[in-house]
Scaffold this motif. Structure first.
Motif, PDB file in Angstrom:
ATOM      1  N   VAL A 120      22.852  32.633  59.358  1.00 27.13           N
ATOM      2  CA  VAL A 120      22.257  33.931  59.048  1.00 27.13           C
ATOM      3  C   VAL A 120      21.858  34.635  60.347  1.00 27.13           C
ATOM      4  O   VAL A 120      22.074  35.835  60.520  1.00 27.13           O
ATOM      5  CB  VAL A 120      21.040  33.754  58.107  1.00 27.13           C
ATOM      6  N   ARG A 121      21.303  33.895  61.291  1.00 27.10           N
ATOM      7  CA  ARG A 121      20.883  34.469  62.562  1.00 27.10           C
ATOM      8  C   ARG A 121      22.067  35.046  63.338  1.00 27.10           C
ATOM      9  O   ARG A 121      21.970  36.082  63.993  1.00 27.10           O
ATOM     10  CB  ARG A 121      20.173  33.393  63.393  1.00 27.10           C
ATOM     11  N   VAL A 175      15.092  21.794  40.296  1.00 26.91           N
ATOM     12  CA  VAL A 175      14.940  22.466  41.594  1.00 26.91           C
ATOM     13  C   VAL A 175      16.130  22.138  42.495  1.00 26.91           C
ATOM     14  O   VAL A 175      16.676  23.021  43.162  1.00 26.91           O
ATOM     15  CB  VAL A 175      13.602  22.071  42.262  1.00 26.91           C
ATOM     16  N   THR A 176      16.560  20.882  42.482  1.00 22.92           N
ATOM     17  CA  THR A 176      17.718  20.480  43.290  1.00 22.92           C
ATOM     18  C   THR A 176      18.959  21.261  42.878  1.00 22.92           C
ATOM     19  O   THR A 176      19.640  21.855  43.717  1.00 22.92           O
ATOM     20  CB  THR A 176      17.976  18.965  43.136  1.00 22.92           C
ATOM     21  N   GLY A 177      19.254  21.282  41.595  1.00 22.94           N
ATOM     22  CA  GLY A 177      20.421  22.009  41.106  1.00 22.94           C
ATOM     23  C   GLY A 177      20.321  23.500  41.337  1.00 22.94           C
ATOM     24  O   GLY A 177      21.323  24.167  41.642  1.00 22.94           O
ATOM     25  N   SER A 178      19.123  24.044  41.208  1.00 20.69           N
ATOM     26  CA  SER A 178      18.923  25.476  41.452  1.00 20.69           C
ATOM     27  C   SER A 178      19.242  25.832  42.891  1.00 20.69           C
ATOM     28  O   SER A 178      19.776  26.911  43.169  1.00 20.69           O
ATOM     29  CB  SER A 178      17.483  25.872  41.130  1.00 20.69           C
ATOM     30  N   GLY A 179      18.920  24.937  43.796  1.00 22.09           N
ATOM     31  CA  GLY A 179      19.229  25.178  45.204  1.00 22.09           C
ATOM     32  C   GLY A 179      20.717  25.371  45.429  1.00 22.09           C
ATOM     33  O   GLY A 179      21.139  26.287  46.138  1.00 22.09           O
ATOM     34  N   TYR A 180      21.512  24.505  44.799  1.00 25.50           N
ATOM     35  CA  TYR A 180      22.964  24.668  44.913  1.00 25.50           C
ATOM     36  C   TYR A 180      23.394  25.997  44.314  1.00 25.50           C
ATOM     37  O   TYR A 180      24.203  26.720  44.895  1.00 25.50           O
ATOM     38  CB  TYR A 180      23.697  23.527  44.187  1.00 25.50           C
ATOM     39  N   GLY A 181      22.886  26.306  43.155  1.00 22.19           N
ATOM     40  CA  GLY A 181      23.274  27.528  42.469  1.00 22.19           C
ATOM     41  C   GLY A 181      22.901  28.784  43.219  1.00 22.19           C
ATOM     42  O   GLY A 181      23.637  29.775  43.188  1.00 22.19           O
ATOM     43  N   VAL A 182      21.769  28.760  43.909  1.00 19.90           N
ATOM     44  CA  VAL A 182      21.295  29.942  44.625  1.00 19.90           C
ATOM     45  C   VAL A 182      22.212  30.309  45.785  1.00 19.90           C
ATOM     46  O   VAL A 182      22.450  31.482  46.053  1.00 19.90           O
ATOM     47  CB  VAL A 182      19.844  29.730  45.125  1.00 19.90           C
ATOM     48  N   ASP A 234      21.007  41.615  44.728  1.00 22.41           N
ATOM     49  CA  ASP A 234      21.304  42.695  45.651  1.00 22.41           C
ATOM     50  C   ASP A 234      21.754  42.114  46.996  1.00 22.41           C
ATOM     51  O   ASP A 234      21.214  41.120  47.468  1.00 22.41           O
ATOM     52  CB  ASP A 234      20.038  43.551  45.846  1.00 22.41           C
ATOM     53  N   GLN A 235      22.728  42.765  47.605  1.00 23.03           N
ATOM     54  CA  GLN A 235      23.334  42.265  48.836  1.00 23.03           C
ATOM     55  C   GLN A 235      22.313  42.042  49.956  1.00 23.03           C
ATOM     56  O   GLN A 235      22.489  41.159  50.785  1.00 23.03           O
ATOM     57  CB  GLN A 235      24.429  43.223  49.310  1.00 23.03           C
ATOM     58  N   ARG A 236      21.247  42.790  49.967  1.00 20.52           N
ATOM     59  CA  ARG A 236      20.265  42.623  51.047  1.00 20.52           C
ATOM     60  C   ARG A 236      19.556  41.269  50.982  1.00 20.52           C
ATOM     61  O   ARG A 236      18.908  40.856  51.945  1.00 20.52           O
ATOM     62  CB  ARG A 236      19.258  43.767  51.041  1.00 20.52           C
ATOM     63  N   TYR A 237      19.694  40.550  49.860  1.00 22.81           N
ATOM     64  CA  TYR A 237      19.062  39.232  49.709  1.00 22.81           C
ATOM     65  C   TYR A 237      20.028  38.065  49.879  1.00 22.81           C
ATOM     66  O   TYR A 237      19.647  36.913  49.755  1.00 22.81           O
ATOM     67  CB  TYR A 237      18.391  39.128  48.331  1.00 22.81           C
ATOM     68  N   TRP A 238      21.284  38.346  50.156  1.00 28.39           N
ATOM     69  CA  TRP A 238      22.269  37.280  50.260  1.00 28.39           C
ATOM     70  C   TRP A 238      21.947  36.315  51.400  1.00 28.39           C
ATOM     71  O   TRP A 238      22.086  35.105  51.243  1.00 28.39           O
ATOM     72  CB  TRP A 238      23.664  37.847  50.448  1.00 28.39           C
ATOM     73  N   ASP A 239      21.530  36.841  52.536  1.00 23.18           N
ATOM     74  CA  ASP A 239      21.187  35.966  53.657  1.00 23.18           C
ATOM     75  C   ASP A 239      20.014  35.058  53.296  1.00 23.18           C
ATOM     76  O   ASP A 239      20.015  33.876  53.625  1.00 23.18           O
ATOM     77  CB  ASP A 239      20.839  36.782  54.905  1.00 23.18           C
ATOM     78  N   ALA A 246      19.279  34.016  50.353  1.00 29.45           N
ATOM     79  CA  ALA A 246      19.775  33.015  49.403  1.00 29.45           C
ATOM     80  C   ALA A 246      20.458  31.864  50.132  1.00 29.45           C
ATOM     81  O   ALA A 246      20.371  30.705  49.700  1.00 29.45           O
ATOM     82  CB  ALA A 246      20.737  33.656  48.410  1.00 29.45           C
ATOM     83  N   LEU A 247      21.116  32.168  51.262  1.00 24.96           N
ATOM     84  CA  LEU A 247      21.767  31.115  52.036  1.00 24.96           C
ATOM     85  C   LEU A 247      20.763  30.130  52.626  1.00 24.96           C
ATOM     86  O   LEU A 247      21.100  28.974  52.880  1.00 24.96           O
ATOM     87  CB  LEU A 247      22.617  31.731  53.157  1.00 24.96           C
ATOM     88  N   ILE A 248      19.547  30.567  52.862  1.00 20.46           N
ATOM     89  CA  ILE A 248      18.508  29.686  53.399  1.00 20.46           C
ATOM     90  C   ILE A 248      17.676  29.072  52.270  1.00 20.46           C
ATOM     91  O   ILE A 248      17.341  27.894  52.298  1.00 20.46           O
ATOM     92  CB  ILE A 248      17.608  30.449  54.392  1.00 20.46           C
ATOM     93  N   VAL A 249      17.367  29.879  51.263  1.00 22.24           N
ATOM     94  CA  VAL A 249      16.558  29.390  50.145  1.00 22.24           C
ATOM     95  C   VAL A 249      17.282  28.275  49.393  1.00 22.24           C
ATOM     96  O   VAL A 249      16.667  27.300  48.971  1.00 22.24           O
ATOM     97  CB  VAL A 249      16.187  30.554  49.192  1.00 22.24           C
ATOM     98  N   GLY A 250      18.597  28.393  49.245  1.00 23.73           N
ATOM     99  CA  GLY A 250      19.356  27.385  48.501  1.00 23.73           C
ATOM    100  C   GLY A 250      19.193  25.974  49.037  1.00 23.73           C
ATOM    101  O   GLY A 250      18.730  25.076  48.321  1.00 23.73           O
ATOM    102  N   PRO A 251      19.556  25.724  50.299  1.00 25.56           N
ATOM    103  CA  PRO A 251      19.386  24.363  50.820  1.00 25.56           C
ATOM    104  C   PRO A 251      17.917  23.944  50.921  1.00 25.56           C
ATOM    105  O   PRO A 251      17.593  22.758  50.805  1.00 25.56           O
ATOM    106  CB  PRO A 251      20.055  24.389  52.190  1.00 25.56           C
TER     107      PRO A 251
END
Length: 143
Positions: free
Chosen positions: A136-137, A45-52, A5-10, A12-17
């Protein structure tokens, strides 16, 4: 992630790295001991970060393009990715040489070099986490 959902995109930008940094730290800690299940978990976990975060980063880059510069922005995504791969590979090679890794290196030395080598990339990822948080901020670009 494609259906996130779009409300979680921001987020995801922080969770990924953050995941990528955590996975890299896990690799730095597990590679020297050769514990394969833990290495696989850390690599996952490393690869998932990129994917997220990768798709949402691309969307943010495209959304931030000035009118008429969409082609440049799109091209910059692939260029950025390939430059990162090339620089990362070059730095890994330089570190391997600095650690004395060659065909005759003992396995203990290889494991130690692999652990330390991964740890040395952590500051780059911590910078990426901080940059993502700042992006994101600052909010979404209009468009």
């Amino acid at each position: 992630i494609a259906r996130l959902d779009q409300r979680y995109w921001d987020a995801a930008l922080i969770v990924g790295p953050t995941l990528t940094a955590a996975g890299l730290a896990g690799l730095a800690l597990t590679l020297p001991f050769g514990n394969l299940p833990l290495i696989v978990i850390a690599a996952t976990v490393t690869g998932s970060g990129y994917g997220v975060c990768w798709a949402f980063l691309g969307q943010r880059i495209m959304a931030g393009a000035r009118p008429g510069e969409g082609d440049r922005a799109a091209a910059s995504i692939a260029t950025l990715e390939m430059t990162g791969v090339a620089v990362g590979a070059a730095l890994a090679g330089v570190m391997g040489n600095a650690f004395g890794v060659d065909d005759a290196a003992e396995s203990a030395n290889l494991r130690a070099a692999a652990g330390l080598g991964h740890a040395l990339f952590l500051p780059i990822l911590l910078f990426a986490v901080a940059a993502a948080a700042r992006m994101v901020r600052l909010g979404r670009p209009a468009g």
